[in-house]
Design a protein around this motif. Sequence first.
Motif, short mmCIF file in Angstrom:
data_model
loop_
_atom_site.label_atom_id
_atom_site.label_comp_id
_atom_site.label_asym_id
_atom_site.label_seq_id
_atom_site.Cartn_x
_atom_site.Cartn_y
_atom_site.Cartn_z
N LYS A 54 0.66 -0.86 -0.30
CA LYS A 54 0.36 -0.35 0.07
C LYS A 54 0.54 1.09 0.10
N SER A 56 -7.35 0.08 0.95
CA SER A 56 -7.26 -0.50 0.20
C SER A 56 -6.58 -1.28 -1.21
N VAL A 57 -5.41 -2.02 -1.51
CA VAL A 57 -4.57 -2.21 -2.10
C VAL A 57 -5.69 -1.71 -3.49
N ASP A 58 -7.11 -2.75 -3.84
CA ASP A 58 -7.76 -2.31 -4.66
C ASP A 58 -8.10 -1.15 -4.88
N SER A 59 -8.59 -0.26 -3.91
CA SER A 59 -8.44 0.97 -4.37
C SER A 59 -7.91 1.76 -5.00
N LEU A 98 -5.09 0.87 -6.70
CA LEU A 98 -4.09 0.62 -7.58
C LEU A 98 -5.97 1.14 -8.84
N GLU A 99 -6.82 1.57 -8.65
CA GLU A 99 -7.96 2.01 -9.01
C GLU A 99 -7.53 3.16 -9.57
N LYS A 116 -1.44 1.60 -16.42
CA LYS A 116 -2.64 0.58 -16.31
C LYS A 116 -1.46 -0.63 -15.64
#
Length: 105
Positions: A24, A68-71, A73-74, A82
């Motif tokens: 993160k 989060s890691v997802d957020s 990356l988004e 990308k």
Amino acid sequence: MERVENIFSLVTDDPVRFNILTLKSKLAMVLISMIRSEELTQAEAAKRLEVSQPRVSNLFKGKLDKFSVDSLLELIMRVGYKPDFDFDPKNLKEPFRMTLKKAML
């Protein structure tokens, strides 16, 4: 005085948590660097990232528990990059590698 190799070792003894915090922090640093390189204000960055300005402020203040890691990356994708993942099980030293590439938006 003992030298601390990584600040997260002061926070947790759990290796999984330690690695998530490390990931993160790296993603946040990349995102902050991208925002700064384009000389965006926090308000401009928020608009581009489609989040609130307080959310961008949390990012700049290092409040990683709010992401989060997802957020992360988004958000990186929203600034035009990308992630590209490579896995080579034969490479024992570095079997997994992530790089960022300029995306076509």
